[in-house]
Design an enzyme around this catalytic site. Structure first.
Site, PDB file in Angstrom:
ATOM      1  N   GLU A  95      -6.837  28.815 -25.433  1.00 57.03           N
ATOM      2  CA  GLU A  95      -6.684  29.967 -26.303  1.00 57.03           C
ATOM      3  C   GLU A  95      -6.318  29.520 -27.712  1.00 57.03           C
ATOM      4  O   GLU A  95      -5.460  28.653 -27.882  1.00 57.03           O
ATOM      5  CB  GLU A  95      -5.520  30.832 -25.822  1.00 57.03           C
ATOM      6  N   CYS A 108      -2.880  29.882 -34.499  1.00 57.06           N
ATOM      7  CA  CYS A 108      -1.982  29.403 -33.442  1.00 57.06           C
ATOM      8  C   CYS A 108      -2.844  28.644 -32.428  1.00 57.06           C
ATOM      9  O   CYS A 108      -3.746  29.221 -31.819  1.00 57.06           O
ATOM     10  CB  CYS A 108      -1.299  30.610 -32.809  1.00 57.06           C
ATOM     11  N   CYS A 115       0.487  24.603 -18.974  1.00 55.01           N
ATOM     12  CA  CYS A 115       1.752  23.994 -19.406  1.00 55.01           C
ATOM     13  C   CYS A 115       2.570  23.624 -18.175  1.00 55.01           C
ATOM     14  O   CYS A 115       2.681  24.404 -17.252  1.00 55.01           O
ATOM     15  CB  CYS A 115       2.538  24.967 -20.289  1.00 55.01           C
ATOM     16  N   CYS A 119       8.939  27.829 -17.898  1.00 58.96           N
ATOM     17  CA  CYS A 119       9.787  28.895 -18.454  1.00 58.96           C
ATOM     18  C   CYS A 119       9.490  30.216 -17.753  1.00 58.96           C
ATOM     19  O   CYS A 119       8.325  30.569 -17.558  1.00 58.96           O
ATOM     20  CB  CYS A 119       9.544  29.031 -19.954  1.00 58.96           C
ATOM     21  N   CYS A 122       7.232  33.200 -19.454  1.00 56.36           N
ATOM     22  CA  CYS A 122       5.987  32.825 -20.154  1.00 56.36           C
ATOM     23  C   CYS A 122       4.798  32.828 -19.199  1.00 56.36           C
ATOM     24  O   CYS A 122       4.846  32.219 -18.134  1.00 56.36           O
ATOM     25  CB  CYS A 122       6.167  31.443 -20.776  1.00 56.36           C
ATOM     26  N   CYS A 339       2.841  35.868 -28.384  1.00 55.63           N
ATOM     27  CA  CYS A 339       3.551  34.700 -27.834  1.00 55.63           C
ATOM     28  C   CYS A 339       3.770  34.844 -26.343  1.00 55.63           C
ATOM     29  O   CYS A 339       4.214  35.881 -25.868  1.00 55.63           O
ATOM     30  CB  CYS A 339       4.944  34.580 -28.438  1.00 55.63           C
TER      31      CYS A 339
HETATM   32  N1  SAH Z   1       5.646  25.218 -25.453  1.00 59.42           N
HETATM   33  C1  SAH Z   1       6.118  25.432 -26.760  1.00 59.42           C
HETATM   34  C2  SAH Z   1       5.134  26.151 -27.648  1.00 59.42           C
HETATM   35  C3  SAH Z   1       4.359  27.272 -27.010  1.00 59.42           C
HETATM   36  S1  SAH Z   1       5.287  28.686 -26.558  1.00 59.42           S
HETATM   37  C4  SAH Z   1       7.449  26.135 -26.746  1.00 59.42           C
HETATM   38  O1  SAH Z   1       7.846  26.631 -25.693  1.00 59.42           O
HETATM   39  O2  SAH Z   1       8.108  26.170 -27.774  1.00 59.42           O
HETATM   40  C5  SAH Z   1       5.509  29.454 -28.150  1.00 59.42           C
HETATM   41  C6  SAH Z   1       6.693  30.422 -28.223  1.00 59.42           C
HETATM   42  O3  SAH Z   1       6.456  31.582 -27.414  1.00 59.42           O
HETATM   43  C7  SAH Z   1       7.995  29.818 -27.714  1.00 59.42           C
HETATM   44  O4  SAH Z   1       9.021  30.011 -28.663  1.00 59.42           O
HETATM   45  C8  SAH Z   1       8.297  30.616 -26.466  1.00 59.42           C
HETATM   46  O5  SAH Z   1       9.685  30.700 -26.242  1.00 59.42           O
HETATM   47  C9  SAH Z   1       7.667  31.954 -26.789  1.00 59.42           C
HETATM   48  N2  SAH Z   1       7.354  32.767 -25.622  1.00 59.42           N
HETATM   49  C10 SAH Z   1       6.988  32.355 -24.396  1.00 59.42           C
HETATM   50  N3  SAH Z   1       6.779  33.410 -23.591  1.00 59.42           N
HETATM   51  C11 SAH Z   1       7.044  34.526 -24.314  1.00 59.42           C
HETATM   52  C12 SAH Z   1       6.977  35.928 -24.034  1.00 59.42           C
HETATM   53  N4  SAH Z   1       6.600  36.395 -22.844  1.00 59.42           N
HETATM   54  N5  SAH Z   1       7.294  36.777 -25.027  1.00 59.42           N
HETATM   55  C13 SAH Z   1       7.651  36.323 -26.242  1.00 59.42           C
HETATM   56  N6  SAH Z   1       7.688  35.013 -26.586  1.00 59.42           N
HETATM   57  C14 SAH Z   1       7.401  34.124 -25.623  1.00 59.42           C
HETATM   58 FE1  SF4 Z   2       5.300  26.018 -21.735  1.00 56.55          FE
HETATM   59 FE2  SF4 Z   2       5.466  28.639 -22.093  1.00 56.55          FE
HETATM   60 FE3  SF4 Z   2       7.689  27.221 -21.781  1.00 56.55          FE
HETATM   61 FE4  SF4 Z   2       6.289  26.963 -24.047  1.00 56.55          FE
HETATM   62  S1  SF4 Z   2       7.318  28.810 -23.321  1.00 56.55           S
HETATM   63  S2  SF4 Z   2       7.139  25.317 -22.774  1.00 56.55           S
HETATM   64  S3  SF4 Z   2       4.186  27.236 -23.257  1.00 56.55           S
HETATM   65  S4  SF4 Z   2       6.053  27.487 -20.255  1.00 56.55           S
END
Ligand code: SAH
Ligand code: SF4
Length: 353
Positions: A95, A108, A115, A119, A122, A339
């Site tokens: 994406e 972006c 990944c 988390c 996410c 995000c």
């Molecule tokens: N893996 C990296 C970059 C990709 S995620 C990281 O985690 O920083 C990019 C951003 O999206 C991160 O700050 C993450 O905390 C945020 N993010 C992930 N899931 C989300 C969600 N469901 N709603 C809002 N932000 C989210």
């Molecule tokens: Fe991976 Fe999503 Fe966590 Fe970023 S927020 S490290 S993309 S699992």
């Protein structure tokens, strides 16, 4: 004879790689001409490189490709955000999201297919890791989207954030190579000040990033105010503890013009209380930084809720007394481009062909 594997894509190669590719029989300026064509002129096809002698051009066309991704689907949001599903050479897709704004455009990009960091809020996490992207695939997303939308990488409007799919610091070599290519004034010509990498907190790789001469700005996804809470939301914290993450932030070698960005995803009733906000203030004390708050973007299978807007404002107000704090506007939620919403399957969406 060209020296490297037949069929290799050229985007992603630095000047030294191209020199090696062309071999010792070609004059060294040929590699520069090829580099210039790939990155400054951004030719779509190798046959367009008129500066090269015909025999070499034919050989390049026969054995190689520029190697930009192809579009599989494109989704257009009502707010102008465009989400691309780009197909790589092995038919996997990633994406890439374009967010146009009045004063600037932000692309972006993804750094991995899926990944491995788990988390809990996410959507990308649900995919697991399929593979790392190559430097060419990282750069290719920018070149593709810039070309499609008539954006100039050399101007001051374009920003690139590595905040799409994947954990960039688990693919650091390719991320750094991509940054060198994006930031080379003799090539694509972006300013390294306009490239940002976001990490979930891979502490040893943050140190390594800090040692690189040419490197993107660093954003850290904090997302919790205590060790215990962060372990629940971001299990990677068991490996890289919050205290070690904050110590790495304190030790990070910022350039004079730079500050750290902390991202904090607000999960209703979980990490969004006034007490959380006060703890975040304490964690960030004495750091040269700013905070971006992101209200959770919901998704199927995500067991959290978006906080009420008033809660977001209250949280921001507490932080603001000590640190610049912004609320990130959700972009392209209707096309699952916001995000944490990046996951390839979106069968309920309408594609624009
Ligand atoms: N893996 C990296 C970059 C990709 S995620 C990281 O985690 O920083 C990019 C951003 O999206 C991160 O700050 C993450 O905390 C945020 N993010 C992930 N899931 C989300 C969600 N469901 N709603 C809002 N932000 C989210
Ligand atoms: Fe991976 Fe999503 Fe966590 Fe970023 S927020 S490290 S993309 S699992």
């Amino acid at each position: 004879m060209l020296q490297v594997v037949k069929g290799q894509n050229l985007v992603g190669m630095e000047l030294t790689d191209l020199r090696q590719l062309l071999g010792p029989k070609q004059p060294t300026y040929r590699a520069r001409q090829l580099y210039d064509a790939l990155y400054r002129k951004q030719v779509a096809d190798l046959s367009e490189i008129s500066t090269l002698p015909q025999a070499l051009r034919i050989q390049l066309v026969t054995d190689h490709a520029v190697g930009l991704p192809e579009v599989e689907r494109r989704f257009d949001s009502s707010d102008g955000t465009r989400r691309y599903l780009l197909r790589l050479e092995d038919n996997r897709t990633v994406e890439t999201v374009l967010m146009p704004e009045e004063a600037r455009d932000t692309i972006c990009i993804s750094s991995q297919v899926g990944c491995p960091v788990d988390c809990k809020f996410c959507l990308t996490a649900l995919m697991g890791l399929e593979r790392n992207l190559t430097a060419g695939e990282i750069v290719g997303q920018v070149l593709y989207v810039a070309r499609e939308n008539g954006l100039k990488p050399t101007g001051s409007r374009l920003n690139v954030v590595m905040m799409g799919m994947g954990e960039p610091l688990l693919n650091l070599d390719n991320v750094l190579k991509a940054t060198r290519l994006l930031g080379d004034p003799d090539g694509i010509g972006m300013s390294q000040r306009r490239i940002t990498v976001s990490t979930s907190g891979i502490v040893p790789h943050m140190m390594e990033l800090g040692r690189a001469d040419i490197r993107p700005k660093l954003a850290i996804s904090l997302n919790a105010s205590t060790e215990e809470q962060r372990r629940e939301l971001m299990p990677i914290t068991r490996k890289y503890h919050l205290a070690d993450l904050m110590a790495a932030c304190k030790a990070y070698p910022l350039r004079s013009w730079e500050r750290l960005t902390f991202e904090y995803v607000l999960l209703g009733g979980v990490n969004d209380t006034d007490a959380d906000a006060r703890r975040v203030v304490r964690l960030l004390a004495h750091l040269k930084c700013k905070v971006n708050l992101i209200a959770l973007n919901p998704g199927p299978g995500i067991p959290f809720e978006t906080p009420e807007p008033e809660r977001v404002i209250a949280f921001q107000n507490i932080l603001r007394r000590s640190v610049p704090c912004f609320v990130r506007k959700p972009r392209g939620r209707d096309i699952f481009a916001a995000c944490g919403q990046l996951k390839r399957v979106a069968s309920d969406l309408v594609a624009i062909d």
